[in-house]
Motif scaffolding. Sequence first.
Motif, PDB file in Angstrom:
ATOM      1  N   ASN A 212       0.821  -1.209   0.000  1.00 48.38           N
ATOM      2  CA  ASN A 212       0.000   0.000   0.000  1.00 48.38           C
ATOM      3  C   ASN A 212       0.857   1.261   0.000  1.00 48.38           C
ATOM      4  O   ASN A 212       0.512   2.261  -0.640  1.00 48.38           O
ATOM      5  CB  ASN A 212      -0.934   0.004   1.215  1.00 48.38           C
ATOM      6  N   ALA A 213       1.970   1.229   0.727  1.00 49.75           N
ATOM      7  CA  ALA A 213       2.872   2.377   0.764  1.00 49.75           C
ATOM      8  C   ALA A 213       3.472   2.651  -0.608  1.00 49.75           C
ATOM      9  O   ALA A 213       3.547   3.806  -1.056  1.00 49.75           O
ATOM     10  CB  ALA A 213       3.986   2.125   1.786  1.00 49.75           C
ATOM     11  N   THR A 214       3.886   1.588  -1.285  1.00 48.43           N
ATOM     12  CA  THR A 214       4.499   1.736  -2.604  1.00 48.43           C
ATOM     13  C   THR A 214       3.481   2.222  -3.624  1.00 48.43           C
ATOM     14  O   THR A 214       3.787   3.058  -4.482  1.00 48.43           O
ATOM     15  CB  THR A 214       5.126   0.405  -3.057  1.00 48.43           C
ATOM     16  N   ARG A 215       2.264   1.701  -3.545  1.00 49.52           N
ATOM     17  CA  ARG A 215       1.213   2.148  -4.459  1.00 49.52           C
ATOM     18  C   ARG A 215       0.966   3.650  -4.284  1.00 49.52           C
ATOM     19  O   ARG A 215       0.856   4.390  -5.269  1.00 49.52           O
ATOM     20  CB  ARG A 215      -0.074   1.370  -4.214  1.00 49.52           C
ATOM     21  N   TYR A 216       0.874   4.095  -3.032  1.00 53.93           N
ATOM     22  CA  TYR A 216       0.643   5.518  -2.776  1.00 53.93           C
ATOM     23  C   TYR A 216       1.755   6.367  -3.397  1.00 53.93           C
ATOM     24  O   TYR A 216       1.484   7.355  -4.093  1.00 53.93           O
ATOM     25  CB  TYR A 216       0.577   5.788  -1.265  1.00 53.93           C
ATOM     26  N   LEU A 217       3.002   5.961  -3.170  1.00 53.49           N
ATOM     27  CA  LEU A 217       4.130   6.770  -3.635  1.00 53.49           C
ATOM     28  C   LEU A 217       4.192   6.811  -5.158  1.00 53.49           C
ATOM     29  O   LEU A 217       4.369   7.892  -5.760  1.00 53.49           O
ATOM     30  CB  LEU A 217       5.436   6.216  -3.060  1.00 53.49           C
ATOM     31  N   ALA A 218       4.049   5.663  -5.806  1.00 52.30           N
ATOM     32  CA  ALA A 218       4.083   5.630  -7.277  1.00 52.30           C
ATOM     33  C   ALA A 218       2.933   6.441  -7.856  1.00 52.30           C
ATOM     34  O   ALA A 218       3.080   7.123  -8.882  1.00 52.30           O
ATOM     35  CB  ALA A 218       4.028   4.185  -7.772  1.00 52.30           C
ATOM     36  N   ASN A 219       1.780   6.387  -7.195  1.00 57.86           N
ATOM     37  CA  ASN A 219       0.627   7.161  -7.656  1.00 57.86           C
ATOM     38  C   ASN A 219       0.888   8.659  -7.508  1.00 57.86           C
ATOM     39  O   ASN A 219       0.531   9.452  -8.403  1.00 57.86           O
ATOM     40  CB  ASN A 219      -0.614   6.766  -6.859  1.00 57.86           C
ATOM     41  N   GLU A 220       1.512   9.081  -6.423  1.00 55.90           N
ATOM     42  CA  GLU A 220       1.839  10.491  -6.240  1.00 55.90           C
ATOM     43  C   GLU A 220       2.776  10.987  -7.337  1.00 55.90           C
ATOM     44  O   GLU A 220       2.648  12.105  -7.832  1.00 55.90           O
ATOM     45  CB  GLU A 220       2.480  10.703  -4.868  1.00 55.90           C
ATOM     46  N   LEU A 221       3.719  10.144  -7.722  1.00 53.23           N
ATOM     47  CA  LEU A 221       4.710  10.552  -8.719  1.00 53.23           C
ATOM     48  C   LEU A 221       4.148  10.551 -10.139  1.00 53.23           C
ATOM     49  O   LEU A 221       4.526  11.406 -10.953  1.00 53.23           O
ATOM     50  CB  LEU A 221       5.932   9.624  -8.646  1.00 53.23           C
ATOM     51  N   PHE A 222       3.228   9.628 -10.450  1.00 54.12           N
ATOM     52  CA  PHE A 222       2.875   9.408 -11.856  1.00 54.12           C
ATOM     53  C   PHE A 222       1.376   9.407 -12.175  1.00 54.12           C
ATOM     54  O   PHE A 222       1.000   9.140 -13.317  1.00 54.12           O
ATOM     55  CB  PHE A 222       3.474   8.085 -12.341  1.00 54.12           C
ATOM     56  N   ALA A 223       0.538   9.706 -11.215  1.00 56.44           N
ATOM     57  CA  ALA A 223      -0.908   9.670 -11.481  1.00 56.44           C
ATOM     58  C   ALA A 223      -1.311  10.629 -12.593  1.00 56.44           C
ATOM     59  O   ALA A 223      -2.217  10.330 -13.384  1.00 56.44           O
ATOM     60  CB  ALA A 223      -1.684   9.994 -10.202  1.00 56.44           C
ATOM     61  N   ASP A 224      -0.648  11.774 -12.680  1.00 62.47           N
ATOM     62  CA  ASP A 224      -1.008  12.761 -13.706  1.00 62.47           C
ATOM     63  C   ASP A 224      -0.795  12.232 -15.116  1.00 62.47           C
ATOM     64  O   ASP A 224      -1.321  12.793 -16.088  1.00 62.47           O
ATOM     65  CB  ASP A 224      -0.204  14.049 -13.519  1.00 62.47           C
TER      66      ASP A 224
END
Length: 533
Positions: A212-224
Motif C-alpha cells: 500500500n505504501a508503494t502504491r501511494y508513492l508511485a501514484n503520487e509521482l505518476f498519477a497525472d
Amino acid sequence: MPTNNIPFRETNYFSNFICDYLDQKPELKDFYHRFPDLENFEAQIEEKRQSDHVSESHRKILVNTLKSQYKNLETSDLTAEHIELLNSENTFSITTGHQLNLFTGPLYFLYKIISTINLTKQLKETYPNYNFVPIYWMASEDHDFEEINYFNFKGKKIQWNSKQTGAVGHFNTEGLDDVFNVISSEFGAGKNAEQLKAWFKEAYLNHNNLANATRYLANELFADYGLVILDADDRDLKRLFVPQMKKELVEQVAFETVSETNKKLEDLELKIQVNPREINLFYIKDGLRERIVNIDDEFQVLDTDISWSKSELLNHLDESPERFSPNVIMRPLYQEVILPNLCYIGGGGEMIYWLQLKSNFEAQNVTFPMLLLRNSVLVKSEKQAEKQEKLNISDKDLFLDRHAFINKKVRKISNIDIDFSEQIQHLESQFKNLFELAEQTDKSFHGAVKAQEVKQIKGLKHLEKRLLKAQKKKLADQIERSTELQEQLFPNQSLQERTINFSELYLEYGEDLIPALIKSLEPLRGKFEILTT
C-alpha cells in the motif's frame, strides 16, 4: 533538456547478450517473438486480441480488482479513465515491473515507468483506433527483503531493519518512523525537501503495509500521466491463473522448456540469468513464502510440515489460489495471462531472463510479449556540463573505467606524445626483416631474434608506463578535477541510475524533474540517453 546519446554497446555497462538482442543478431531470433519496432505492434495487437486470456470476463475481473485496490487512494481522472478503458476489447497494456524498494530504490525506477508511459503515448499516435494503458506491476510477492530495504542518498545507505518474513508486500511498516527521522535530517530544508519528506511520511507512516505504501508513492509521482498500479497478489486474479499453475504442478512444464532453452543459450556462449526449479511456485501463508517440491509423489512446502497428495494439492489450489505464488520463471507468464499486454519494459537483466522463457509460453499457449529495454539515462547539471566542456571530456569518455579514463586524459592534455604504438610498430617491422634474414641463413637464429624482439618491445612499453606515470604526477590538478567530475556522474564507478535515489535529483529540480524526463526520453530510440538540466 539538451540531450545526447550513445549506443548501449559503447557504454561498456551492458552485456554482449543484451547488446546482441538490441542489434537483432540472427542467432537470438528464436528466443523472442517480435522485436519492439513501432510497425510490429500491429501484428502483436491482432494476436493478443484473439487470445483467450483477454476475454470480457478476464477484463472485468481485472478492472474490479484495480478499482478495489484504488478505493482508498486519490486517483487522477486519467488513471481512472485508463482503468475503465481496460474493459474495452480495443484497450491494451504496456507493462513494467519493479520490486517494492524503499522510497523507490535506484533512480532507474523512474526510467522504467517513464519508458512505459511514453510508449503508450507513441502507440496511441500511431494506432489511434486502440487505447494503451501504462501499468506498473508491483513485485509484492517477492521475499528478498535485503534487496529492497534501503536506498542510497549522497553516498549514505538509508536502511530499514525488520525481522519480518514472507512476501514483502505484506510487511507492516513498523520501524519506518526511525527511517523518517533519518531522512528528515538528511534531506534538509526547503520546498523540495519538504515535499520529499511529506511523500515518505504519508507513504510509510500512514499506510499499513509495504504494498500500500508503494502504491501511494508511485501514484503520487505518476498519477497525472495515467499510470495504473497493479498488485497481482490477489485471489481473483490468481484464480485466472489456476489452469497454468495446475499444468506447472502436474507436468513441470517450465523446468523442461526453460532448461532446454538455457542449453541452447549456453551453446551460444551466452550467460543465462535464471535456472528453473522442477516446480516454479511458492506457497504463501502467515509470513511464509517457501518453495513447493515433489518428493516421492508427495507435494511438500520446503522446510515445513505442510504436505498434500496430488489430488489434495489441486483441490487446495482451486479453493485457495491466493496461497500460490509464481517465482521468477512463472511471474511473467502470470502477468501475460491476466493483462491484455503487448510489451514488457525492463532492464538488461530482466530482458535476458525473459528471453529464456518463450518456450514455456508456447507450451502453456500464452502469447509471448514484445520485450523492450527501458530508457537508461545520465543526468548532468548545467554546471557539470560546463566543467566537462572546460576539461575537454567527451560524453563517451565519461563511461570509461577509471584507469582508462585517467590514461586517456593524460595522453590528451600532455604536451608530449606518450603513445609509443608507432615506435613499437616500427620495431616490429625491423624485426620482421631480421626473421626473414634468419630463415635465409640459420633457422636456429630465429629463437634468438624472437627473444630480442620481446625484450625490446617490453622495454618500450615499460618506458611508456614510466612516462605516463610522470605526466600523471605533473598534471595531477587537471586529473583530479576530471576524476572528481566522473565520480559525481558515476558514483562508485557505477551508472548513476543504478546507484542514487530519485530524491537527489528532486532536491535540485523539484516538480520539474518528471515532466522534463517525460519530455526528453524516447523509449524506442534504443540508445543510452545523456541529459543536461
